[in-house]
Design a protein around this motif. Structure first.
Motif, PDB file in Angstrom:
ATOM      1  N   LYS A 183      20.974  -3.606 -38.551  1.00  0.00           N
ATOM      2  CA  LYS A 183      20.941  -5.164 -39.081  1.00  0.00           C
ATOM      3  C   LYS A 183      19.471  -5.734 -39.078  1.00  0.00           C
ATOM      4  N   ASP A 184      18.624  -5.508 -38.190  1.00  0.00           N
ATOM      5  CA  ASP A 184      17.442  -6.223 -37.937  1.00  0.00           C
ATOM      6  C   ASP A 184      16.097  -5.106 -37.904  1.00  0.00           C
ATOM      7  N   VAL A 185      14.932  -5.537 -38.679  1.00  0.00           N
ATOM      8  CA  VAL A 185      14.032  -4.493 -38.490  1.00  0.00           C
ATOM      9  C   VAL A 185      12.725  -5.319 -38.100  1.00  0.00           C
ATOM     10  N   ARG A 186      12.124  -4.609 -37.177  1.00  0.00           N
ATOM     11  CA  ARG A 186      10.753  -5.303 -36.810  1.00  0.00           C
ATOM     12  C   ARG A 186       9.732  -4.258 -36.623  1.00  0.00           C
ATOM     13  N   ALA A 187       8.518  -4.574 -37.029  1.00  0.00           N
ATOM     14  CA  ALA A 187       7.397  -3.809 -36.892  1.00  0.00           C
ATOM     15  C   ALA A 187       5.957  -4.470 -36.420  1.00  0.00           C
ATOM     16  N   GLU A 188       5.052  -3.590 -35.581  1.00  0.00           N
ATOM     17  CA  GLU A 188       3.983  -4.445 -35.121  1.00  0.00           C
ATOM     18  C   GLU A 188       2.979  -3.194 -34.891  1.00  0.00           C
ATOM     19  N   LEU A 189       1.751  -3.894 -34.854  1.00  0.00           N
ATOM     20  CA  LEU A 189       0.859  -2.840 -34.232  1.00  0.00           C
ATOM     21  C   LEU A 189       0.304  -3.400 -32.869  1.00  0.00           C
ATOM     22  N   SER A 190       0.410  -2.611 -32.086  1.00  0.00           N
ATOM     23  CA  SER A 190       0.114  -3.145 -30.633  1.00  0.00           C
ATOM     24  C   SER A 190      -0.950  -2.153 -29.629  1.00  0.00           C
ATOM     25  N   ARG A 191      -1.643  -2.920 -28.616  1.00  0.00           N
ATOM     26  CA  ARG A 191      -2.215  -2.093 -27.914  1.00  0.00           C
ATOM     27  C   ARG A 191      -1.898  -2.740 -26.491  1.00  0.00           C
ATOM     28  N   PRO A 192      -0.794  -1.950 -25.935  1.00  0.00           N
ATOM     29  CA  PRO A 192      -0.122  -2.163 -24.831  1.00  0.00           C
ATOM     30  C   PRO A 192      -1.356  -1.760 -23.444  1.00  0.00           C
ATOM     31  N   ILE A 193      -1.191  -2.480 -22.480  1.00  0.00           N
ATOM     32  CA  ILE A 193      -1.982  -2.708 -21.509  1.00  0.00           C
ATOM     33  C   ILE A 193      -1.259  -2.462 -20.061  1.00  0.00           C
ATOM     34  N   GLU A 194      -0.058  -2.786 -20.095  1.00  0.00           N
ATOM     35  CA  GLU A 194       0.853  -2.631 -18.944  1.00  0.00           C
ATOM     36  C   GLU A 194       2.392  -2.110 -19.073  1.00  0.00           C
ATOM     37  N   PHE A 195       2.777  -1.346 -18.169  1.00  0.00           N
ATOM     38  CA  PHE A 195       3.976  -0.347 -18.422  1.00  0.00           C
ATOM     39  C   PHE A 195       4.713  -0.530 -17.067  1.00  0.00           C
ATOM     40  N   ARG A 196       5.935  -1.059 -17.147  1.00  0.00           N
ATOM     41  CA  ARG A 196       6.723  -1.260 -16.185  1.00  0.00           C
ATOM     42  C   ARG A 196       8.253  -0.980 -16.250  1.00  0.00           C
ATOM     43  N   GLY A 197       8.773  -0.049 -15.406  1.00  0.00           N
ATOM     44  CA  GLY A 197      10.151   0.031 -15.630  1.00  0.00           C
ATOM     45  C   GLY A 197      10.735   0.836 -17.037  1.00  0.00           C
ATOM     46  N   GLY A 198       9.695   1.609 -17.497  1.00  0.00           N
ATOM     47  CA  GLY A 198      10.150   2.241 -18.746  1.00  0.00           C
ATOM     48  C   GLY A 198       9.826   1.178 -20.214  1.00  0.00           C
ATOM     49  N   PHE A 199       9.237   0.204 -19.888  1.00  0.00           N
ATOM     50  CA  PHE A 199       9.014  -0.946 -20.691  1.00  0.00           C
ATOM     51  C   PHE A 199       7.249  -1.304 -20.870  1.00  0.00           C
ATOM     52  N   TYR A 200       6.880  -1.579 -21.974  1.00  0.00           N
ATOM     53  CA  TYR A 200       5.571  -2.270 -21.958  1.00  0.00           C
ATOM     54  C   TYR A 200       5.828  -3.658 -22.141  1.00  0.00           C
ATOM     55  N   ILE A 201       4.955  -4.242 -20.916  1.00  0.00           N
ATOM     56  CA  ILE A 201       5.164  -5.728 -20.385  1.00  0.00           C
ATOM     57  C   ILE A 201       3.871  -6.378 -20.975  1.00  0.00           C
TER      58      ILE A 201
END
Length: 61
Positions: free
Chosen positions: A6-24
């Motif tokens: 239904k929805d599409v999202r796209a991004e370029l990102s540079r994650p620096i913190e990861f917690r509980g299986g997710f980038y935060i």
């Protein structure tokens, strides 16, 4: 990239913190398609004419 049918999202990102299986945390996040923008994008099919043909000459020097 996210697509749930239904929805599409796209991004370029540079994650620096990861917690509980997710980038935060991100040092940079550039949205290409933001949440909710997908339905506003109209995709047009190309015309039957697929463009102009070019004759290309290949020569050895």
């Amino acid at each position: 990239m996210f697509d749930d049918g239904k929805d599409v999202r796209a991004e370029l990102s540079r994650p620096i913190e990861f917690r509980g299986g997710f980038y935060i945390g991100y040092s940079e996040r550039i949205w290409i398609i933001r949440p909710g923008e997908w339905e506003r994008i109209a995709v047009e099919m190309p015309a039957e004419d697929d463009g102009q043909d070019f004759d290309i000459t290949v020569r050895r020097k």
